[in-house]
Design a protein around this motif. Structure first.
Motif, PDB file in Angstrom:
ATOM      1  N   MET A  19       0.838  -1.198   0.000  1.00 51.68           N
ATOM      2  CA  MET A  19       0.000   0.000   0.000  1.00 51.68           C
ATOM      3  C   MET A  19       0.870   1.243   0.000  1.00 51.68           C
ATOM      4  O   MET A  19       1.973   1.240   0.525  1.00 51.68           O
ATOM      5  N   VAL A  20       0.363   2.288  -0.596  1.00 52.53           N
ATOM      6  CA  VAL A  20       1.058   3.565  -0.636  1.00 52.53           C
ATOM      7  C   VAL A  20       0.400   4.487   0.372  1.00 52.53           C
ATOM      8  O   VAL A  20      -0.790   4.780   0.259  1.00 52.53           O
ATOM      9  N   SER A  22      -0.790   4.143   3.441  1.00 56.72           N
ATOM     10  CA  SER A  22      -2.065   3.511   3.801  1.00 56.72           C
ATOM     11  C   SER A  22      -2.793   4.220   4.925  1.00 56.72           C
ATOM     12  O   SER A  22      -4.002   4.094   5.053  1.00 56.72           O
ATOM     13  N   CYS A  34      -6.926  -5.209   6.193  1.00 54.67           N
ATOM     14  CA  CYS A  34      -7.625  -5.600   4.963  1.00 54.67           C
ATOM     15  C   CYS A  34      -9.095  -5.906   5.228  1.00 54.67           C
ATOM     16  O   CYS A  34      -9.954  -5.584   4.402  1.00 54.67           O
ATOM     17  N   ARG A  37     -10.890  -2.552   5.494  1.00 61.41           N
ATOM     18  CA  ARG A  37     -11.002  -1.950   4.163  1.00 61.41           C
ATOM     19  C   ARG A  37     -12.070  -2.673   3.338  1.00 61.41           C
ATOM     20  O   ARG A  37     -12.856  -2.038   2.634  1.00 61.41           O
ATOM     21  N   ASP A  59     -10.116   1.030  -5.555  1.00 65.03           N
ATOM     22  CA  ASP A  59      -8.774   1.579  -5.764  1.00 65.03           C
ATOM     23  C   ASP A  59      -8.362   2.501  -4.625  1.00 65.03           C
ATOM     24  O   ASP A  59      -7.232   2.455  -4.155  1.00 65.03           O
ATOM     25  N   GLN A  62      -7.192   0.708  -1.737  1.00 66.69           N
ATOM     26  CA  GLN A  62      -6.005  -0.100  -2.053  1.00 66.69           C
ATOM     27  C   GLN A  62      -6.228  -1.585  -1.768  1.00 66.69           C
ATOM     28  O   GLN A  62      -5.374  -2.277  -1.235  1.00 66.69           O
ATOM     29  N   ALA A  65      -3.823  -4.523  -2.868  1.00 69.51           N
ATOM     30  CA  ALA A  65      -2.705  -4.904  -1.996  1.00 69.51           C
ATOM     31  C   ALA A  65      -3.123  -5.942  -0.968  1.00 69.51           C
ATOM     32  O   ALA A  65      -2.282  -6.580  -0.352  1.00 69.51           O
TER      33      ALA A  65
END
Length: 181
Positions: A19-20, A22, A34, A37, A59, A62, A65
């Motif tokens: 993740m970028v 996150s 996760c 999310r 998206d 994320q 990921a």
């Protein structure tokens, strides 16, 4: 190689999931991150069923990921097209590029329409015409006197509210950038 593995082990779990930025606090297990999310995505799909698989939310969260399969196609938001309420006053707010309102009173800004609405009986609707509505003069203040006021888009029109400033530019083609501006 061992040093690299030791360094990677120190990174937060969400970062190891690819993740970028996150936003997940250190120490939160990847499985919990996760799962949260995924629950947010499922809830979003229930709130916005017209968005189908809601790939834009997938998206943003994320979820790739997390190893979750992506929806097949990108969703696109469409403005609600339901009719304006009948039997109540409707004030229209013109955006920079909008034309003449179909009926009712027209205002140049959301703040001006809200100010005018305070002298009118409620319920009352402020309908935003297509385009960008800038509120750069500061936050819009609503209070108890605004109970019964609805601010929404005009039916089927894409209205956006921006806290930025409208820019007027005089762009010219640049020969230095091979046709760039």
């Amino acid at each position: 190689m061992e040093r690299m593995l030791a360094f990677l082990a120190l990174l937060p779990m969400a970062a190891s999931a690819g993740m970028v930025h996150s936003g997940t606090p250190d120490g939160v297990p990847e499985s919990a991150d996760c799962a949260i999310r995924s629950a947010a995505w499922e809830y979003g799909k229930k709130l916005q069923p017209r968005r189908g698989g809601f790939k834009s939310l997938y998206d943003a969260l994320q979820l790739g990921a997390c190893g979750m399969p992506a929806p097949g196609s990108m969703d696109e938001w469409a403005p609600p097209a339901d009719a304006l309420p009948s039997g109540q006053h409707v004030l229209f707010v013109e955006a920079l590029s909008a034309g003449t309102p179909p009926n009712g009173d027209a205002y140049a800004s959301i703040a001006a329409a809200v100010a005018a609405s305070r002298a009118l009986p409620k319920p009352l609707t402020i309908a935003l015409r297509a385009g960008t509505h800038f509120v750069a003069g500061g936050p819009l203040q609503l209070g108890p006197e605004d109970s019964g006021l609805t601010i929404r888009n005009a039916p089927g029109e894409r209205a956006a509210v921006s806290g930025g400033h409208a820019l007027t530019t005089n762009w010219k083609a640049s020969s230095a950038c091979d046709g760039g501006f």
